[in-house]
Design a protein around this motif. Structure first.
Motif, PDB file in Angstrom:
ATOM      1  N   LEU A   1     -10.540  -1.066  -3.626  1.00  4.92           N
ATOM      2  CA  LEU A   1      -9.574  -0.658  -2.607  1.00  4.92           C
ATOM      3  C   LEU A   1     -10.223  -0.414  -1.243  1.00  4.92           C
ATOM      4  O   LEU A   1      -9.559  -0.529  -0.210  1.00  4.92           O
TER       5      LEU A   1
ATOM      6  N   GLN B   1      -6.129  -6.823  -0.081  1.00  9.90           N
ATOM      7  CA  GLN B   1      -4.962  -7.686   0.080  1.00  9.90           C
ATOM      8  C   GLN B   1      -5.278  -8.977   0.842  1.00  9.90           C
ATOM      9  O   GLN B   1      -4.388  -9.755   1.166  1.00  9.90           O
TER      10      GLN B   1
ATOM     11  N   LEU C   1       0.075   1.771  -5.944  1.00 10.45           N
ATOM     12  CA  LEU C   1      -0.236   0.923  -4.795  1.00 10.45           C
ATOM     13  C   LEU C   1       0.923   0.878  -3.805  1.00 10.45           C
ATOM     14  O   LEU C   1       0.713   0.920  -2.586  1.00 10.45           O
ATOM     15  N   VAL C   2       2.143   0.827  -4.328  1.00 10.04           N
ATOM     16  CA  VAL C   2       3.320   0.731  -3.454  1.00 10.04           C
ATOM     17  C   VAL C   2       3.657   2.077  -2.825  1.00 10.04           C
ATOM     18  O   VAL C   2       3.858   2.188  -1.607  1.00 10.04           O
TER      19      VAL C   2
ATOM     20  N   ASN D   1       1.212   2.243   0.171  1.00 10.87           N
ATOM     21  CA  ASN D   1       2.136   1.443   0.996  1.00 10.87           C
ATOM     22  C   ASN D   1       1.861  -0.060   0.949  1.00 10.87           C
ATOM     23  O   ASN D   1       2.033  -0.769   1.944  1.00 10.87           O
ATOM     24  N   TRP D   2       1.441  -0.530  -0.208  1.00 13.07           N
ATOM     25  CA  TRP D   2       1.275  -1.967  -0.381  1.00 13.07           C
ATOM     26  C   TRP D   2       2.639  -2.639  -0.441  1.00 13.07           C
ATOM     27  O   TRP D   2       3.600  -2.066  -0.992  1.00 13.07           O
TER      28      TRP D   2
ATOM     29  N   ASN E   1       2.289  -7.858  -3.357  1.00 10.16           N
ATOM     30  CA  ASN E   1       0.834  -7.764  -3.477  1.00 10.16           C
ATOM     31  C   ASN E   1       0.430  -6.874  -4.646  1.00 10.16           C
ATOM     32  O   ASN E   1      -0.524  -7.172  -5.382  1.00 10.16           O
ATOM     33  N   ALA E   2       1.163  -5.772  -4.812  1.00  5.30           N
ATOM     34  CA  ALA E   2       0.883  -4.873  -5.935  1.00  5.30           C
ATOM     35  C   ALA E   2       1.152  -5.583  -7.260  1.00  5.30           C
ATOM     36  O   ALA E   2       0.400  -5.425  -8.231  1.00  5.30           O
TER      37      ALA E   2
ATOM     38  N   CYS F   1      -1.690  -8.021  -8.091  1.00  4.23           N
ATOM     39  CA  CYS F   1      -2.863  -7.283  -8.570  1.00  4.23           C
ATOM     40  C   CYS F   1      -2.694  -6.907 -10.038  1.00  4.23           C
ATOM     41  O   CYS F   1      -3.608  -7.093 -10.849  1.00  4.23           O
TER      42      CYS F   1
END
Length: 217
Positions: free
Chosen positions: A144, A149, A183-184, A188-189, A193-194, A197
């Motif tokens: 991270l 991303q 992550l979301v 704030n992904w 994208n989350a 992953c």
């Protein structure tokens, strides 16, 4: 972040028959709780593991609590069904678990059952609760820290190192849905994208599990 809580019960030196009888006694001694014998028997037959279904009669949802054996000496409330008003929201679900914990704790305290214990998981959790192994968590935090991303080969490699560490060092399987939620909600992904992953985490974990059992024939 907030998540659905889990409630587990540990019984020492008791048979499954004795444990189910304790749940029956609980409903007989506490108002609003009903042991559904027919439904419990049917689920036990279908699931092929000792289970019972308890009905709570004083709540807006009129919920059914499914209690199932998860391993020797351990039972868990694996679901709370709602036949009245549709889906039970997370905070309401957690409140129902707390209601059961309070009533059942009062029951075992009154009955002096020293061989029964209850564990309710946290509602507010972070990465430490999601990834319990500190060594594995370090690999994920390393992933991270850079540009996860970007999908650069180096970042993907760092994600794969984390997946390998999870396979090697984690006694309990990591819940990828909680990773995705973390992550979301916390970082704030973007959801896509989350999801990417966690899809890689799931696929990589399956491949590594198969690799452990692989025998060249």
């Amino acid at each position: 972040m907030k998540t659905y809580q889990e409630l587990n019960l540990k019984f020492k030196n008791l048979s499954d028959i004795e444990i189910l009888e304790i749940f029956k006694n609980f409903t007989q001694n506490f108002n609003d709780w009903i042991y559904l014998q027919k439904e419990s028997d049917e689920h036990t037959k279908e699931a092929k593991k000792p289970s019972c279904i308890l009905f709570l009669d004083d709540d807006y949802h009129k919920p059914l609590f499914l209690v199932t054996k998860i391993k020797d000496d351990f039972y868990s409330i694996v679901n709370i069904f709602n036949s009245q008003h549709g889906h039970i929201l997370m905070l309401e679900y957690n409140n129902l678990l707390i209601r059961f914990e309070q009533d059942f704790q009062a029951f075992i305290s009154y009955g002096k059952f020293r061989n029964i214990s209850i564990k309710l998981s946290k509602e507010d959790i972070g990465l430490k609760e999601i990834i319990s192994s500190s060594k594995t968590r370090d690999y994920f935090e390393r992933y991270l820290r850079f540009s996860p991303q970007s999908y650069h080969p180096n970042d993907i490699e760092r994600l794969d190192y984390f997946i390998c560490a999870a396979s090697r060092y984690c006694k309990k399987k990591i819940n990828s849905e909680l990773i995705e939620q973390y992550l979301v909600e916390d970082l704030n992904w973007p959801p896509e994208n989350a999801k990417w992953c966690c899809n890689r985490l799931n696929i990589g974990s399956v491949i590594l599990t198969v690799n452990k059992n692989f025998i060249d024939r």
